[in-house]
Write a protein that holds these residues in place. Structure first.
Motif, PDB file in Angstrom:
ATOM      1  N   GLU A  80     -21.877  12.261   3.483  1.00 54.68           N
ATOM      2  CA  GLU A  80     -22.841  12.992   2.657  1.00 54.68           C
ATOM      3  C   GLU A  80     -23.119  12.239   1.362  1.00 54.68           C
ATOM      4  O   GLU A  80     -24.272  12.110   0.930  1.00 54.68           O
ATOM      5  CB  GLU A  80     -22.308  14.386   2.353  1.00 54.68           C
ATOM      6  N   ARG A  81     -22.073  11.754   0.754  1.00 59.46           N
ATOM      7  CA  ARG A  81     -22.226  11.024  -0.508  1.00 59.46           C
ATOM      8  C   ARG A  81     -23.027   9.747  -0.296  1.00 59.46           C
ATOM      9  O   ARG A  81     -23.883   9.383  -1.116  1.00 59.46           O
ATOM     10  CB  ARG A  81     -20.850  10.725  -1.087  1.00 59.46           C
ATOM     11  N   ARG A 112     -26.690  10.581   0.405  1.00 62.32           N
ATOM     12  CA  ARG A 112     -27.304  11.069  -0.830  1.00 62.32           C
ATOM     13  C   ARG A 112     -27.617   9.904  -1.765  1.00 62.32           C
ATOM     14  O   ARG A 112     -28.668   9.877  -2.407  1.00 62.32           O
ATOM     15  CB  ARG A 112     -26.375  12.068  -1.515  1.00 62.32           C
ATOM     16  N   PRO A 116     -31.783  18.845   9.674  1.00 62.79           N
ATOM     17  CA  PRO A 116     -31.706  18.330   8.304  1.00 62.79           C
ATOM     18  C   PRO A 116     -31.729  16.812   8.252  1.00 62.79           C
ATOM     19  O   PRO A 116     -31.240  16.140   9.162  1.00 62.79           O
ATOM     20  CB  PRO A 116     -30.370  18.886   7.795  1.00 62.79           C
ATOM     21  N   TYR A 150     -31.105  17.600   0.284  1.00 66.80           N
ATOM     22  CA  TYR A 150     -30.500  18.915   0.176  1.00 66.80           C
ATOM     23  C   TYR A 150     -31.564  20.009   0.162  1.00 66.80           C
ATOM     24  O   TYR A 150     -32.690  19.788  -0.329  1.00 66.80           O
ATOM     25  CB  TYR A 150     -29.683  19.031  -1.113  1.00 66.80           C
ATOM     26  N   VAL A 151     -31.201  21.169   0.692  1.00 68.89           N
ATOM     27  CA  VAL A 151     -32.068  22.336   0.550  1.00 68.89           C
ATOM     28  C   VAL A 151     -32.264  22.609  -0.935  1.00 68.89           C
ATOM     29  O   VAL A 151     -31.307  22.645  -1.707  1.00 68.89           O
ATOM     30  CB  VAL A 151     -31.453  23.568   1.241  1.00 68.89           C
ATOM     31  N   ASP A 201     -34.208  20.559  -2.822  1.00 68.67           N
ATOM     32  CA  ASP A 201     -34.727  19.337  -3.440  1.00 68.67           C
ATOM     33  C   ASP A 201     -36.225  19.469  -3.676  1.00 68.67           C
ATOM     34  O   ASP A 201     -36.956  20.029  -2.849  1.00 68.67           O
ATOM     35  CB  ASP A 201     -34.452  18.127  -2.552  1.00 68.67           C
ATOM     36  N   GLY A 208     -35.314  24.394   3.900  1.00 70.90           N
ATOM     37  CA  GLY A 208     -34.349  24.508   4.983  1.00 70.90           C
ATOM     38  C   GLY A 208     -34.971  24.569   6.366  1.00 70.90           C
ATOM     39  O   GLY A 208     -36.130  24.196   6.591  1.00 70.90           O
ATOM     40  N   GLN A 210     -27.509  29.001   5.348  1.00 69.53           N
ATOM     41  CA  GLN A 210     -28.083  27.892   4.589  1.00 69.53           C
ATOM     42  C   GLN A 210     -28.070  28.245   3.103  1.00 69.53           C
ATOM     43  O   GLN A 210     -28.026  29.415   2.733  1.00 69.53           O
ATOM     44  CB  GLN A 210     -29.525  27.618   5.018  1.00 69.53           C
ATOM     45  N   PRO A 211     -28.105  27.233   2.229  1.00 72.23           N
ATOM     46  CA  PRO A 211     -28.223  27.517   0.790  1.00 72.23           C
ATOM     47  C   PRO A 211     -29.500  28.295   0.497  1.00 72.23           C
ATOM     48  O   PRO A 211     -30.435  28.326   1.305  1.00 72.23           O
ATOM     49  CB  PRO A 211     -28.251  26.123   0.161  1.00 72.23           C
ATOM     50  N   ARG A 250     -29.633  24.046 -10.787  1.00 72.01           N
ATOM     51  CA  ARG A 250     -28.759  23.072 -10.133  1.00 72.01           C
ATOM     52  C   ARG A 250     -27.884  22.413 -11.192  1.00 72.01           C
ATOM     53  O   ARG A 250     -28.357  22.029 -12.263  1.00 72.01           O
ATOM     54  CB  ARG A 250     -29.554  22.020  -9.378  1.00 72.01           C
TER      55      ARG A 250
END
Length: 672
Positions: free
Chosen positions: A164-165, A168, A230, A235-236, A238, A351, A380-381, A652
């Motif tokens: 993920e990092r 990103r 995704p 990210y959801v 963004d 999403g 989901q977020p 955020r």
């Protein structure tokens, strides 16, 4: 381990023939039009941009995306770094920005070459539109240009924390490159036309030109595979200010069409498959209730975006119906008008949704339209568009009832131009209220007598590109006309007390203080954190990281007493990433002027501090530290100014790279 699943779609039951379904609808249309976004009509770019000097761009990209059958990897080369000893004479000011200008001239001249039409397009785009081929694959050094996008559907799975990092970082790096190109194109266009008013002459359309350059360098992401679900690194929530940026990161592959899909000719079983849609109210029959969307198919609109003909179950419409049949989720991006956006709109990734129903009905115009019902998938977020509306309600007080948890409506006690809220709905900890608020750092008195004042400019109406302060910065200002950081540098000289320019001068950005409404909040994950109630654009100034500046000897005494100290020399050099064009130009050199000695001081925040002191540490931060001088000329004691590394949505959390751990305690120098 990161893996992906090939989606070879072979249902057990026979499928109805697409032609039979279309015939059953008994609708006739002369041609199928992509579902366009009315507010995003492509504007032709200006071919007459003038640049100076003579530098050739890189012909081979340093980064390309590779996907194999076991994992997905985006191979990136390390950042190009300049030899710090390359420029020994600090008086020999090298004009980095002028050199970059020539790079842009050569890059954009190649970007304006004619692009052949794509035979797979539903409706061919006129040749004069240089962005007409955005649905084709990005060329790179190993493939011919305009290669067709991949027809292989995959779904990325099993992403670990490091994965993920990594992804990103790749997405953020790509977006920073895009923003840097866009801003510089607009700056060059302003200079060419002699304009000193931001936004008056924007014929260059930097958003389009930047996308073209990155496309020709093979820097668009996720073009080798069609990703369902995704996008790694996105990210959801963004936020994107430009439609083309969504294409660059691979969220949605078409610059205007509202439905992105795999065509039937590319599909393994001959069925088109939809992967993403953009909902922006472009069709009068659309209905958006957040978690539930009634989405109108494409086609049948005239040039005024009015429904003028019946729609047919073809192209993207058929792809949506097939995605429903196979149970394949689609990404949803919402676009709407937003005050303060450089494009007048924002696009928010909200999403994944499932298409659960489709039907034909007579629309408001009387013509037949195809509708699709989409329901947002669970777990989901929160939707980014919903958070935007919530933050707007907090700002203007339109929410029904004030949310509980606000300890203070301005912990700065009016020392900042904008209020700084303190919020805690977790426990009774009110610790930030026990410190005196410090809006700007306090330096030792001798700093203001070191090396004189450095002089000042005589720009009464506003600084120009050839003034004294511009020369101190290497020949160009660090900010554009809207106050965005163009490129990170070792040190930026802003106009100071001895300059005659007005307070709104383009070279007085960070010294003018906070412009956004920030909130220090209690977090279960990070203790105390910081977020904004405003949408922060990438490159925008956030605030200063303040404290009482201590010399090395003073810091040793304070640390013996156990006081909280911040060591600026340990902050990560994230400024070098902002404006890094090494992926575009082979001879890009990291800015090295002016040469700044290692920061040999500490900051005491044990009694006084500001909002920045509560920002959390992150190895993948969204805020960078940029050194700035404006009220004195001692380069050994600069201000630590914070700028946004990406578009930061409201609510955020903001994060910094605090850098190396303390060599004695092994702990990061984070005061909270």
């Amino acid at each position: 381990m990161t893996s992906f699943i090939d989606l070879n779609l072979y249902p057990d039951s026979p499928l109805p023939d697409a032609a039979d379904v279309t015939t059953a609808l008994t609708l006739t249309v002369p041609k199928i039009e992509p579902k366009e976004e009315p507010l995003d009509n492509i504007i032709h770019t200006n071919p007459n941009l003038n640049f100076s000097l003579n530098t050739q761009p890189c012909s081979t990209p340093n980064e390309r995306q590779n996907v194999n059958q076991n994992n997905i990897s985006l191979d990136t080369q390390p950042y190009s770094t300049a030899n710090e000893n390359e420029r020994q004479n600090v008086n020999d000011v090298y004009s980095e920005f002028n050199r970059i200008s020539e790079m842009f001239r050569t890059a954009f001249s190649s970007a304006e070459k004619a692009v052949p039409d794509d035979s797979r397009a539903i409706v061919l785009v006129p040749e004069e539109n240089q962005f007409g081929n955005q649905h084709t694959a990005v060329a790179d050094s190993s493939r011919r240009k305009n290669q067709q996008r991949s027809g292989e559907l995959v779904r990325v799975t099993n992403l670990g924390i490091e994965d993920e990092r990594y992804f990103r970082h790749v997405v953020r790096k790509t977006r920073m490159m895009y923003d840097s190109l866009r801003v510089l194109v607009n700056m060059e266009d302003e200079k060419r036309k002699g304009s000193h008013v931001f936004g008056r002459n924007r014929s260059a359309r930097g958003d389009l030109r930047a996308a073209t350059v990155m496309k020709e360098r093979g820097l668009w992401l996720n073009r080798d595979k069609r990703i369902v679900g995704p996008i790694p690194g996105v990210y959801v929530g963004d936020i994107f200010f430009f439609r083309m940026e969504i294409c660059v990161v691979g969220m949605h592959g078409l610059p205007q069409a509202g439905i992105d899909y795999l065509t039937s000719s590319q599909s393994s079983n001959g069925d088109p498959i939809a992967t993403s849609i953009i909902v922006s109210g472009g069709y009068e029959d659309d209905q958006d209730a957040g978690d539930v969307i009634i989405y109108t198919g494409h086609g049948g609109q005239d040039k005024y975006s009015r429904q003028a003909a019946n729609q047919r179950l073809e192209g993207g419409n058929l792809a949506m119906e097939r995605s429903m049949h196979y149970g394949i989720e689609v990404r949803v991006v919402r676009g709407f008008r937003y005050d303060g956006s450089p494009s007048g709109k924002v696009y928010v990734y909200d999403g994944l949704y499932k298409v659960v129903d489709s039907w034909l009905e007579a629309g408001r115009s009387g013509f037949g339209v195809i509708k699709f019902k989409l329901i947002r998938m669970e777990n989901q977020p929160d939707m980014g568009s919903a958070i935007l509306k919530y933050a707007e309600g907090l700002r203007n007080g339109s929410l029904q009832g004030t949310p509980s948890g606000y300890v203070s409506m301005d912990m700065s006690m009016k020392k900042e131009k904008m209020p700084v809220f303190l919020f805690n709905d977790i426990d009774d900890n009110h610790e930030p209220m026990f410190y005196d608020y410090l809006a700007t750092s306090v330096f030792p008195p001798f700093v203001y007598h070191h090396g004189g004042n450095g002089g000042g400019c005589n720009c009464v109406a506003g600084c120009t590109d050839d003034c004294f302060c511009a020369k101190r910065n290497g020949g160009e200002f660090a900010y554009d006309q809207s106050g965005l950081l163009v490129r990170g540098k070792p040190l930026i000289f802003e106009c100071g007390l001895h300059c005659r320019c007005p307070p709104h001068c383009r070279n007085r950005v960070s010294q003018n203080g906070v412009k956004n409404r920030f909130e220090v909040f209690r977090s279960k994950e990070t203790g105390w954190g910081v977020r904004s109630l405003d949408l922060i654009q990438a490159g925008s100034f956030i605030c200063e990281y303040t404290g009482v500046i201590l010399t090395r000897e003073q810091a040793q005494l304070f640390s013996m007493n156990g006081d909280s100290l911040i060591y600026p020399n340990r902050f990560g050099e994230r400024w070098a990433e902002w404006g890094d064009l090494s992926q575009i130009f082979s001879d890009y050199v990291r800015p090295s002027h002016p040469s700044v000695p290692p920061l040999d001081f500490a900051m005491d925040v044990s009694r006084v501090r500001n909002v920045a002191c509560y920002m959390s540490h992150s190895a993948c931060p969204n805020v960078l530290v940029q050194l700035v001088l404006y009220d004195h000329s001692s380069i050994a004691f600069p201000h630590l100014m914070l700028f946004a590394m990406e578009n930061i949505p409201p609510m955020r959390e903001l994060s910094l790279d605090y850098g190396e751990a303390d060599e004695w305690t092994g702990k990061l120098s984070i005061c909270n």
